[in-house]
Design a protein around this motif. Structure first.
Motif, short mmCIF file in Angstrom:
data_model
loop_
_atom_site.label_atom_id
_atom_site.label_comp_id
_atom_site.label_asym_id
_atom_site.label_seq_id
_atom_site.Cartn_x
_atom_site.Cartn_y
_atom_site.Cartn_z
N LEU A 28 -2.25 -55.08 -27.76
CA LEU A 28 -2.68 -54.44 -29.00
C LEU A 28 -2.01 -53.08 -29.15
CD1 LEU A 28 -6.54 -55.13 -28.95
CD2 LEU A 28 -4.81 -56.30 -30.34
N ASP A 29 -1.55 -52.81 -30.37
CA ASP A 29 -0.91 -51.53 -30.68
C ASP A 29 -1.66 -50.83 -31.80
OD1 ASP A 29 1.28 -51.85 -28.85
OD2 ASP A 29 2.15 -53.28 -30.26
N LEU A 30 -1.71 -49.51 -31.72
CA LEU A 30 -2.33 -48.73 -32.80
C LEU A 30 -1.48 -48.86 -34.05
CD1 LEU A 30 -4.37 -46.65 -33.86
CD2 LEU A 30 -2.87 -44.86 -32.91
N LEU A 31 -2.15 -49.21 -35.16
CA LEU A 31 -1.43 -49.39 -36.42
C LEU A 31 -1.66 -48.20 -37.34
CD1 LEU A 31 0.33 -51.10 -38.27
CD2 LEU A 31 -1.77 -52.28 -39.04
N GLU A 32 -2.89 -48.03 -37.81
CA GLU A 32 -3.17 -46.98 -38.79
C GLU A 32 -4.69 -46.86 -38.96
OE1 GLU A 32 -2.88 -49.77 -42.78
OE2 GLU A 32 -1.06 -48.87 -41.98
N PRO A 33 -5.14 -45.75 -39.55
CA PRO A 33 -6.58 -45.67 -39.86
C PRO A 33 -6.94 -46.66 -40.97
CG PRO A 33 -5.56 -43.49 -39.84
CD PRO A 33 -4.44 -44.48 -39.83
N VAL A 34 -8.12 -47.24 -40.83
CA VAL A 34 -8.67 -48.12 -41.87
C VAL A 34 -10.06 -47.60 -42.16
CG1 VAL A 34 -9.37 -50.46 -42.46
CG2 VAL A 34 -7.32 -50.10 -41.06
N GLY A 35 -10.18 -46.83 -43.24
CA GLY A 35 -11.44 -46.15 -43.50
C GLY A 35 -11.72 -45.17 -42.37
N GLU A 36 -12.92 -45.26 -41.80
CA GLU A 36 -13.32 -44.36 -40.72
C GLU A 36 -12.88 -44.86 -39.35
OE1 GLU A 36 -17.51 -44.10 -41.10
OE2 GLU A 36 -17.46 -42.96 -42.99
N ARG A 37 -12.24 -46.00 -39.30
CA ARG A 37 -11.88 -46.62 -38.03
C ARG A 37 -10.37 -46.65 -37.83
NH1 ARG A 37 -16.39 -49.73 -36.14
NH2 ARG A 37 -18.10 -49.57 -37.65
N TYR A 38 -9.97 -46.86 -36.58
CA TYR A 38 -8.56 -47.03 -36.24
C TYR A 38 -8.29 -48.50 -35.96
CZ TYR A 38 -8.15 -41.96 -35.88
OH TYR A 38 -8.14 -40.61 -36.16
N ALA A 39 -7.19 -48.99 -36.51
CA ALA A 39 -6.84 -50.40 -36.34
C ALA A 39 -5.87 -50.56 -35.18
CB ALA A 39 -6.21 -50.95 -37.61
N PHE A 40 -6.22 -51.45 -34.27
CA PHE A 40 -5.34 -51.86 -33.17
C PHE A 40 -5.05 -53.34 -33.38
CE2 PHE A 40 -7.67 -48.20 -31.73
CZ PHE A 40 -6.75 -47.47 -30.99
N VAL A 41 -3.77 -53.70 -33.41
CA VAL A 41 -3.41 -55.04 -33.86
C VAL A 41 -2.46 -55.72 -32.88
CG1 VAL A 41 -3.70 -54.36 -36.27
CG2 VAL A 41 -1.44 -54.21 -35.21
#
Length: 215
Positions: free
Chosen positions: A127-140
Motif C-alpha cells: 500500500l502506498d499513500l495516495l492523497e487526502p480524501v476528506g478527513e482521511r488519508y488514502a493508502f492504495v
C-alpha cells in the motif's frame, strides 16, 4: 500477614474485574442477538472462516482471526439491499475490534484504506499513500486504478462514518470498517448504513471511470 492481605486483595480485584467483564460481554452478546432477531438477520456465535475472505485493514495487521457474535443480513438502500456482516473480531485470542462489512455490487479494481490522521500507518508494503480524501488519508494498492474512484462523494461518505472509526477500507466487492470494541447495537446499525453510502459512492466512481476506459 501484610503480604497475604495484599494477595487476597489482588485476588478480589481480579475476580470482580473478570465478573464485570463476563457480565459486559454477556450483555453485549444478548444485545447483538436481540438486534439480529428484530431485523430478521442471522446470528452465529462463531465463524472461524469468514475473516479470511479479506486481507487488508485489520486483517493484515493481526491476521484473519475468528468472527464472534456474527450477524448477517441485508442493509436497505435506495438502490436495493446490500449484504452485510458485523462481528466481534478476535485476533490472537482477544477481541480487537468490531468489524462491519457491506457489499459493493461490483468488484473494485484495487484496494484502498482510508485512515484518520490518528490511526497508525499501515504496515503493508503493498500500500502506498495516495492523497487526502476528506478527513482521511488514502493508502492504495494501485494509484492509477483507485484515484478516479475517490470522488467528493466518497470523501463526504467516509467523513460521515465518524471519528470513532479510525480505519475503513475497501477491497474486492466489500467496504469494511473497524469500530471500537463494545459499540452499541444502534451505533453498529448507523455504521452499516454509512458503509452502504460509501459503497454507493464507490460504485458511482466505477461507472464514471468505465466510459473513460472504453473510449
Amino acid at each position: 500477614m501484610s503480604v497475604w492481605f495484599v494477595i487476597a486483595l489482588v485476588a478480589i480485584v481480579v475476580g470482580v474485574g473478570l465478573l464485570l467483564f463476563d457480565r459486559f460481554r454477556g450483555g453485549a452478546t444478548r444485545d447483538r442477538r436481540r438486534w439480529a432477531s428484530m431485523r430478521e438477520w442471522e446470528y452465529l456465535e462463531s465463524d472461524p472462516v469468514l475473516p479470511s475472505r479479506w486481507r487488508y485493514g485489520t486483517i493484515h495487521q493481526g491476521g484473519p482471526g475468528v468472527a464472534r457474535n456474527l450477524v448477517t443480513g441485508d442493509v436497505p438502500t435506495p438502490d436495493g439491499p446490500r449484504k452485510a456482516y458485523a462481528f466481534d473480531h478476535e485476533q490472537a485470542g482477544r477481541i480487537s475490534s468490531v468489524l462491519c462489512a457491506v457489499q459493493v455490487h461490483e468488484s473494485l479494481p484495487a484496494a484502498v484504506e482510508l485512515r484518520l490522521p490518528s490511526a497508525p500507518l499501515p504496515d503493508d508494503a503493498g500500500l502506498d499513500l495516495l492523497e487526502p480524501v476528506g478527513e482521511r488519508y488514502a493508502f492504495v494498492s494501485d494509484a492509477d486504478a483507485v484515484r478516479p474512484l475517490l470522488t467528493p462523494r466518497v470523501a463526504d461518505a467516509s467523513d460521515a462514518v465518524g471519528e470513532d472509526v479510525e480505519l475503513l477500507w475497501a477491497e474486492d466487492a466489500w467496504v469494511l470498517a473497524a469500530a471500537p470494541v463494545g459499540i452499541s447495537a444502534d451505533r453498529m446499525q448507523d455504521l452499516l448504513a454509512d458503509l452502504a453510502e460509501v459503497a454507493t459512492a464507490l460504485e458511482e466512481g466505477l461507472h464514471a471511470r468505465r466510459p473513460a476506459i472504453e473510449s
